[in-house]
Design a protein around this motif. Structure first.
Motif, short mmCIF file in Angstrom:
data_model
loop_
_atom_site.label_atom_id
_atom_site.label_comp_id
_atom_site.label_asym_id
_atom_site.label_seq_id
_atom_site.Cartn_x
_atom_site.Cartn_y
_atom_site.Cartn_z
N UNK A 1 11.84 54.11 14.25
CA UNK A 1 12.94 54.31 15.20
C UNK A 1 13.37 55.77 15.32
N UNK A 2 12.84 56.64 14.46
CA UNK A 2 13.24 58.05 14.49
C UNK A 2 12.41 58.87 15.47
N UNK A 3 11.36 58.27 16.04
CA UNK A 3 10.50 59.00 16.97
C UNK A 3 10.32 58.18 18.24
N UNK A 4 9.95 58.88 19.30
CA UNK A 4 9.74 58.22 20.59
C UNK A 4 8.67 59.01 21.34
N UNK A 5 7.75 58.33 22.05
CA UNK A 5 6.63 59.06 22.68
C UNK A 5 7.01 59.84 23.93
N UNK A 6 7.91 59.29 24.76
CA UNK A 6 8.27 59.94 26.03
C UNK A 6 9.75 59.74 26.31
#
Length: 313
Positions: A222-227
């Protein structure tokens, strides 16, 4: 607009679109110059001005029924008319049987011919969306791209000003990392710019003194997102006490920066000892939300001040 060839299109969409490459195997280098996917119904009866070059043409039930209803000589003439234009590729949808003369024309003109079991409207919808993403106008920008309170925020500033440290603190406060150091921005519609992380840098954040950190491994998925669409730019600037005192404290003019021809709201945050920059970024995003709703605190204060002065008089 970026260019894209048919071989790459097939590689990236063949599973989702259930594509089978049946003819025109030498045409993989054909270049696509438009994200538009069309059905060449009128071209089959001779109206070639409706066929735009370097696009994907989809033959659905109506087109194939028309071709099979023609005498073989007329069907061959209609197919040759279609292939006389500069086609990038042809897809026969709905699991329709492919005519031998269609296979021969694709091989003769080096135009990739695919088949798909998907219905033509669904196929065209998926393919148009994919091409709009793949061929969007693009630019790479130096900075850190974050999702803060649901908004896409680009943190900019000179080297060693503390962008990555700020990003790390924001992540620890529950916000999400999209890209560190280099962000690829794509204009995917007239009013929308999307930021993505280059594949090589996904999940990584470099912090001086700690080295390269894997944010997904440290903080979870949940700490990263692709776009994320770009909503706000925050420019970090070094400042001392004297500079802070000289700032316009009642500035009501919204600043913008142009990215790929689209104006994006920009906020300048001075960096000085004792300032909690993570909190200031969060509040800048909240204030941006209010401004989008027409709530401007500076204007409200000035209006209140003017009313107070009139009452005093």
């Amino acid at each position: 607009m970026a260019q894209f060839n048919v071989a790459e299109l097939f590689k990236q969409t063949r599973r989702k679109l259930k594509l089978n490459w049946v003819a025109g195997l030498d045409g993989g280098s054909n270049t696509l110059t438009s994200e538009t996917v069309t059905k060449p119904s009128l071209a089959l009866i001779g109206h070639l001005n409706f066929v735009h070059p370097n696009r994907v043409q989809v033959l659905g039930c109506a087109e194939m029924d028309y071709l099979t209803s023609l005498p073989s000589a007329d069907a061959e003439r209609a197919i040759n008319n279609l292939f006389s234009t500069d086609l990038a590729a042809v897809i026969v949808a709905n699991g329709e049987n492919v005519l031998d003369i269609l296979l021969a024309a694709a091989n003769q003109h080096n135009v990739p011919l695919f088949t798909s079991t998907l219905r033509s409207p669904e196929l065209m919808d998926i393919l148009s969306h994919f091409l709009a993403q793949a061929m969007a106008e693009t630019i790479s920008v130096h900075g850190v791209f974050m999702e803060v309170q649901g908004f896409g925020v680009l943190l900019k500033g000179e080297a060693a000003i503390g962008k990555s440290e700020l990003a790390l603190e924001l992540i620890s406060r529950g916000h999400r990392l999209i890209a560190d150091d280099i962000v690829d921005f794509f204009r995917i519609s007239p009013e929308r710019i999307e930021g993505r992380c280059p594949p090589l840098l996904e999940d990584f954040l470099e912090v001086r003194g700690l080295g390269i950190l894997n944010i997904r491994a440290l903080f979870g998925d949940n700490a990263v997102k692709p776009t994320k669409p770009l909503d706000l730019i925050i420019q970090l600037e070094k400042a001392d006490l004297q500079t802070l005192q000289m700032l316009d404290r009642l500035s009501i003019k919204t600043q913008h920066e142009e990215v790929l021809g689209l104006k994006v709201t920009k906020v300048h945050i001075p960096i000085a000892a004792g300032r909690n920059i993570a909190v200031l970024v969060e509040v800048a995003v909240r204030n941006h939300m209010l401004l989008l709703r027409g709530v401007n605190a500076t204007k409200q204060f000035m209006q209140r001040q003017q009313r107070a002065m009139k009452q005093h008089k």
